[in-house]
Write an enzyme that holds these catalytic residues in place. Structure first.
Site, PDB file in Angstrom:
ATOM      1  N   PHE A   1       0.857  -1.187   0.000  1.00 43.43           N
ATOM      2  CA  PHE A   1       0.000   0.000   0.000  1.00 43.43           C
ATOM      3  C   PHE A   1       0.888   1.231   0.000  1.00 43.43           C
ATOM      4  CE2 PHE A   1      -2.465   3.474   1.717  1.00 43.43           C
ATOM      5  CZ  PHE A   1      -3.638   3.379   0.978  1.00 43.43           C
TER       6      PHE A   1
ATOM      7  N   ASP B   1       9.133   2.546   1.940  1.00 47.60           N
ATOM      8  CA  ASP B   1       7.961   3.299   2.376  1.00 47.60           C
ATOM      9  C   ASP B   1       7.758   2.991   3.859  1.00 47.60           C
ATOM     10  OD1 ASP B   1       5.420   4.134   3.061  1.00 47.60           O
ATOM     11  OD2 ASP B   1       4.456   3.426   1.218  1.00 47.60           O
TER      12      ASP B   1
ATOM     13  N   LYS C   1       2.497   9.432   8.454  1.00 51.63           N
ATOM     14  CA  LYS C   1       1.570   9.167   9.556  1.00 51.63           C
ATOM     15  C   LYS C   1       1.908   9.826  10.904  1.00 51.63           C
ATOM     16  CE  LYS C   1      -1.162   5.421   7.866  1.00 51.63           C
ATOM     17  NZ  LYS C   1      -0.759   4.940   6.547  1.00 51.63           N
TER      18      LYS C   1
END
Ligand SMILES: *Cc1c(COP(=O)(O)O)cnc(C)c1O
Length: 389
Positions: free
Chosen positions: A132, A217, A246
């Site tokens: 993702f 990532d 995040k």
């Protein structure tokens, strides 16, 4: 407004892209949340891995308040101190390189994709199935989940997907057009699948031998979540580029791409940009997050509490017939169930004041604040075990 009215208004005015749970949160503190009726919850989701330092950490609140009164935004036409100070701190935590600040994980990954294409002759990027990387068109194309892509074709070209933890498949996928490999160290949204150490080492070696860039990532795994500041530190390797988002801003939207100097230097004036990226407010918030992480030893705590939580879950798995497997590192944990009842369990836990999350019909995910105590872990385990029964 009553919860019923709020839900009705939402249906009328907000696009129907989220499958929300029936709760309205109004306040948070540490690992606790409160709803509009005053009921208390224990938060094992942290706003999707965003609140590693917990809700409303006094150091973060104070820093944001002070900076908001001074200067919130200027655009990147001008120099601002918090952005430069934050970049210096992030470089000291990573490797000799340079930062580009964005506003989200997807945007940080977009920057990585653009920089990889600018740096190399080839344009193709290899990523893993079940990965993702975001919801923009390019990061959606990078995301190895065909069912998410289908409705939005044609997507940008230049992305190839291979099975995760399979170095032979990776080697076979490399072509003359390949410029980079992009991976998560732990696939988060894809079901909490951990990269094997030998896999990442071999991928690093493959990149070294063929001149490909390794992009990691770490949007979800970074900022101490797995027990190290960057999760790649567990693997004894270094990427050429790493992205964070995040939890970096303690709840404020910020993302960053860090690239090794020789790669970073390929971006020239005008090549990339953003209006909001790295503004004084979000960078001040991020600086306070880094301070808290350091002062409260939250990376070490994540490793300790993660080990405790994992052992408790493994005990539960031995007793409970519904748990198939427990996976993860630090405080990023997935629980694979034998039946597709994750949604039911999430809802039942919520009703008992425990906030957890699911990443597939049969996989639960736990991402508590790194400040979580053993007492809180015990309480969550107690609720979860009852709900599994
Ligand atoms: C959440 C996530 C993203 C996307 O971040 P946004 O801020 O939602 O754009 C990208 N990569 C990983 C690994 C993520 O977990």
């Amino acid at each position: 407004m009553s919860i019923k009215e709020i839900m009705e208004q939402e249906q009328e005015y907000i696009m129907d892209t989220y499958d929300r749970l029936p709760v309205v949160f109004v306040r948070g503190q540490g690992t606790r949340l409160w709803d509009e009726g005053g009921s208390e919850y224990i938060d094992f989701t942290s706003g999707l891995g965003v609140l590693n330092v917990g809700h409303a950490h006094p150091r973060v609140v104070e820093a944001v308040k002070k900076q908001a009164e001074k200067l919130i935004h200027t655009s990147n036409l001008y120099y601002t101190e918090p952005q430069i100070e934050l970049a210096e701190k992030l470089i000291k935590l990573s490797f000799e390189g340079k930062c580009f600040f964005a506003n989200s994980g997807a945007e940080a990954n977009e920057a990585a994709i653009k920089l990889a294409r600018k740096y190399a002759k080839g344009f193709e990027i290899i990523t893993a199935y079940n990965s993702f990387h975001g919801r923009t068109l390019a990061t959606l194309a990078a995301t190895g989940q065909p069912e998410k892509q289908k409705a939005f074709e044609p997507l940008p070209v230049g992305f190839k997907h291979v099975p995760f933890n399979d170095v032979e498949a990776m080697k076979k996928a490399v072509s003359a057009e390949t410029c980079a490999i992009m991976l998560e160290t732990i696939q988060g949204e894809g079901g909490v699948h951990v990269a094997e150490t030998v896999y990442l080492k071999q991928v690093r070696k493959l990149c070294d031998e063929t001149g490909l860039l390794l992009i990691l990532d770490e949007v979800q795994t970074g900022i101490g979540r797995t027990g190290k500041f960057f999760s790649y530190e567990h693997y004894g390797i270094e990427p050429d580029m790493v992205t964070l988002a995040k939890s970096l801003g303690g709840g404020l939207p910020i993302g960053v791409l860090i690239a090794k100097t020789t790669v970073a230097e390929n971006f020239e004036k005008g090549d990339h940009g953003t209006t909001f990226g790295g503004n004084p407010l979000v960078c001040t918030a991020a600086l306070s997050v880094l301070k808290v992480l350091n002062e409260e030893n939250l990376c070490e705590k994540a490793a300790e509490q993660g080990a405790y939580l994992m052992s408790k879950l493994n005990d539960l798995a031995e007793k409970d017939t519904l748990i198939k497997e427990v996976r993860g590192k630090g405080l990023m944990i997935g629980i694979e169930l034998k039946e597709e009842v994750a949604s039911k369990i999430v809802l039942a836990c919520l009703e008992k004041g425990t906030v957890i999350n699911k990443v597939s019909p049969s996989t639960l995910r736990l991402l508590p604040p790194l400040t979580v105590t053993t007492e809180e872990i015990d309480r969550m385990i107690e609720t979860l075990s009852k709900m599994l029964e």
